[in-house]
Design a protein around this motif. Structure first.
Motif, mmCIF file in Angstrom:
data_model
loop_
_atom_site.group_PDB
_atom_site.id
_atom_site.type_symbol
_atom_site.label_atom_id
_atom_site.label_comp_id
_atom_site.label_asym_id
_atom_site.label_seq_id
_atom_site.Cartn_x
_atom_site.Cartn_y
_atom_site.Cartn_z
ATOM 1 N N THR A 51 0.838 -1.065 0.031
ATOM 2 C CA THR A 51 0.118 -0.118 0.063
ATOM 3 C C THR A 51 0.932 1.146 -0.047
ATOM 4 O O THR A 51 0.718 2.227 -0.891
ATOM 5 C CB THR A 51 -0.896 0.010 1.278
ATOM 6 O OG1 THR A 51 -1.800 -1.117 1.255
ATOM 7 C CG2 THR A 51 -1.592 1.191 1.223
ATOM 8 N N LEU A 52 1.970 1.300 0.763
ATOM 9 C CA LEU A 52 2.892 2.315 0.749
ATOM 10 C C LEU A 52 3.533 2.510 -0.485
ATOM 11 O O LEU A 52 3.692 3.766 -0.832
ATOM 12 C CB LEU A 52 3.829 2.203 1.957
ATOM 13 C CG LEU A 52 4.600 3.104 2.389
ATOM 14 C CD1 LEU A 52 4.131 4.339 3.105
ATOM 15 C CD2 LEU A 52 5.990 2.937 3.170
ATOM 16 N N GLN A 53 3.853 1.498 -1.184
ATOM 17 C CA GLN A 53 4.821 1.662 -2.411
ATOM 18 C C GLN A 53 3.651 2.393 -3.429
ATOM 19 O O GLN A 53 3.883 3.073 -4.267
ATOM 20 C CB GLN A 53 4.935 0.215 -2.913
ATOM 21 C CG GLN A 53 6.255 -0.250 -2.140
ATOM 22 C CD GLN A 53 6.613 -1.722 -2.835
ATOM 23 O OE1 GLN A 53 6.382 -2.273 -3.735
ATOM 24 N NE2 GLN A 53 6.633 -2.491 -1.445
ATOM 25 N N SER A 54 2.235 1.886 -3.476
ATOM 26 C CA SER A 54 1.225 2.491 -4.251
ATOM 27 C C SER A 54 1.267 3.980 -3.839
ATOM 28 O O SER A 54 1.018 4.621 -4.990
ATOM 29 C CB SER A 54 0.101 1.548 -3.866
ATOM 30 O OG SER A 54 0.053 0.471 -4.331
ATOM 31 N N VAL A 55 0.997 4.477 -2.631
ATOM 32 C CA VAL A 55 0.977 5.869 -2.314
ATOM 33 C C VAL A 55 2.252 6.591 -3.098
ATOM 34 O O VAL A 55 2.105 7.792 -3.647
ATOM 35 C CB VAL A 55 0.971 6.099 -0.801
ATOM 36 C CG1 VAL A 55 0.955 7.399 -0.601
ATOM 37 C CG2 VAL A 55 -0.377 5.552 -0.481
ATOM 38 N N GLU A 56 3.615 5.828 -2.818
ATOM 39 C CA GLU A 56 4.641 6.636 -3.316
ATOM 40 C C GLU A 56 4.562 6.667 -4.841
ATOM 41 O O GLU A 56 5.340 7.883 -5.464
ATOM 42 C CB GLU A 56 5.893 5.608 -2.833
ATOM 43 C CG GLU A 56 6.302 6.139 -1.525
ATOM 44 C CD GLU A 56 7.455 5.510 -0.847
ATOM 45 O OE1 GLU A 56 8.112 5.903 0.123
ATOM 46 O OE2 GLU A 56 8.398 4.783 -1.725
ATOM 47 N N ARG A 57 4.402 5.756 -5.474
ATOM 48 C CA ARG A 57 4.120 5.726 -6.992
ATOM 49 C C ARG A 57 3.305 6.724 -7.409
ATOM 50 O O ARG A 57 3.700 7.398 -8.251
ATOM 51 C CB ARG A 57 3.643 4.411 -7.551
ATOM 52 C CG ARG A 57 4.687 3.416 -7.778
ATOM 53 C CD ARG A 57 4.440 2.180 -8.373
ATOM 54 N NE ARG A 57 3.394 1.340 -7.889
ATOM 55 C CZ ARG A 57 3.358 0.518 -7.220
ATOM 56 N NH1 ARG A 57 4.617 -0.006 -6.793
ATOM 57 N NH2 ARG A 57 2.350 -0.174 -6.537
ATOM 58 N N ALA A 58 2.204 6.679 -6.747
ATOM 59 C CA ALA A 58 1.178 8.029 -6.993
ATOM 60 C C ALA A 58 1.598 9.315 -6.792
ATOM 61 O O ALA A 58 1.416 10.681 -7.496
ATOM 62 C CB ALA A 58 -0.136 7.891 -6.231
ATOM 63 N N LEU A 59 2.778 9.500 -5.863
ATOM 64 C CA LEU A 59 3.416 10.900 -5.507
ATOM 65 C C LEU A 59 4.729 11.059 -6.281
ATOM 66 O O LEU A 59 5.216 12.068 -6.175
ATOM 67 C CB LEU A 59 3.693 10.821 -4.133
ATOM 68 C CG LEU A 59 2.435 11.056 -3.073
ATOM 69 C CD1 LEU A 59 2.897 10.810 -1.700
ATOM 70 C CD2 LEU A 59 1.410 12.088 -3.459
ATOM 71 N N HIS A 60 4.950 10.020 -7.118
ATOM 72 C CA HIS A 60 6.275 10.038 -7.991
ATOM 73 C C HIS A 60 7.640 10.092 -6.868
ATOM 74 O O HIS A 60 8.427 10.905 -7.123
ATOM 75 C CB HIS A 60 6.234 11.160 -8.889
ATOM 76 C CG HIS A 60 5.141 11.077 -9.948
ATOM 77 N ND1 HIS A 60 4.839 10.103 -10.852
ATOM 78 C CD2 HIS A 60 3.933 11.800 -9.937
ATOM 79 C CE1 HIS A 60 3.965 10.161 -11.353
ATOM 80 N NE2 HIS A 60 3.193 11.226 -10.842
ATOM 81 N N VAL A 61 7.576 9.431 -5.686
ATOM 82 C CA VAL A 61 8.564 9.542 -4.750
ATOM 83 C C VAL A 61 9.050 8.057 -4.538
ATOM 84 O O VAL A 61 9.845 7.906 -3.762
ATOM 85 C CB VAL A 61 8.389 10.199 -3.438
ATOM 86 C CG1 VAL A 61 8.097 11.650 -3.712
ATOM 87 C CG2 VAL A 61 7.418 9.325 -2.898
ATOM 88 N N ASP A 62 8.868 6.848 -5.271
ATOM 89 C CA ASP A 62 9.179 5.631 -5.335
ATOM 90 C C ASP A 62 10.567 5.543 -5.725
ATOM 91 O O ASP A 62 10.674 4.880 -6.843
ATOM 92 C CB ASP A 62 8.212 4.698 -5.629
ATOM 93 C CG ASP A 62 7.812 5.034 -7.249
ATOM 94 O OD1 ASP A 62 7.890 6.217 -7.786
ATOM 95 O OD2 ASP A 62 7.557 4.158 -8.195
#
Length: 287
Positions: free
Chosen positions: A75-86
């Motif tokens: 879930t955290l990775q999905s949020v980071e991808r959405a924020l472009h910080v992964d």
């Protein structure tokens, strides 16, 4: 009539005895009572040791459900991808391509405890005026982070991201960085927030608090320490970008909690005027 040698020796022995008793009184006072605004050494040692021992035990027993930790990490990775910080995998690949930096990164990751203890001692000895405030902040961080570890277990990138190299496990100077599936009392699923970054930020905050009035420019330098630690935990595959953000939130919340703690303590002291009057009476008139 000149004084006898025995009389002179007796006076020196009396003076030496008084001086020895004075030193012993000062030592015992520093150990069990505060001296010149500085809290008692023995009390501080006991409080801090108990605090860290309790934290270690509760942290080791915090949420270890691998399925929940993996789900939370996804879930955290999905949020980071959405924020472009992964950027965790890219950062880890960068370190593996620069092998000369790997060992320094591991030392930096492991030895920050030395800095933590050193800052505590430095503030206690040289800046007693801010010691209580920063010590309260440190204990507040411990109290605030444990419920997060229990409620939100999180697999670190080295477990949850395919291809991420577990740098510290492979080059660990202490030979104790546990790999996934091998338990030795550590909690491997407490990536959120990063305490490596959180406690490094506390060190910077403590030094900044001590120097910001007398040396305002120099007081900014310690903040480099947590910034480098933030980069370190990313490249070694131990934390996500949002873990670092969580560390900042933790420090701010702990500072607020410590400030409230201080106000309540001051209010309690003001509510006991009889005790203060009695203390003055026992100590005699001031000169």
């Amino acid at each position: 009539m000149s004084p006898s040698p025995d009389h002179g020796n007796s006076r020196r022995e009396i003076a030496t005895g008084r001086f020895s008793r004075l030193i012993e009184h000062a030592r015992s006072g520093a150990l069990v009572r505060g001296v010149r605004g500085r809290p008692a050494v023995l009390v501080e040692v006991v409080v801090l040791l108990l605090g860290f021992l309790l934290f270690t035990r509760l942290h080791a027993a915090a949420g270890k459900d691998v399925a929940s930790a993996t789900a939370n990490a996804l879930t955290l990775q999905s949020v980071e991808r959405a924020l472009h910080v992964d950027i965790e995998q890219m950062a880890n690949e960068w370190l593996t391509e620069h092998p000369t930096l790997i060992q320094p990164a591991v030392y930096y990751y492991r030895l920050y405890y030395v800095v933590l203890v050193g800052v505590l001692l430095w503030v206690f000895i040289w800046h007693a005026d801010v010691y209580i405030k920063v010590r309260r902040t440190l204990l507040a961080m411990i109290a605030l982070v444990l419920p997060v570890f229990w409620a939100l277990p999180m697999s670190p990138p080295r477990f949850a991201l395919p291809g991420v190299v577990d740098i510290v496990a492979e080059y660990d100077i202490l030979k104790s960085h546990t790999s996934q599936g091998i338990g030795n009392g550590q909690n491997l699923y407490s990536a959120m927030p990063s305490l490596h970054v959180g406690w490094s930020a506390w060190c910077a905050y403590a030094v900044w608090s001590a120097l910001r009035v007398s040396h305002p420019r120099l007081a900014l330098l310690p903040w480099v320490f947590p910034l480098v630690m933030a980069a370190n935990v990313l490249v070694t595959g131990n934390h996500y970008v949002l873990d670092i953000v969580g560390s900042g939130v933790l420090l701010v919340a702990a500072i607020a909690a410590a400030s409230m703690w201080g106000r309540l303590a001051e209010r309690g002291r003001r509510a006991r005027p009889g005790i203060r009057t009695q203390d003055r009476t026992l100590s005699g008139p001031r000169r």
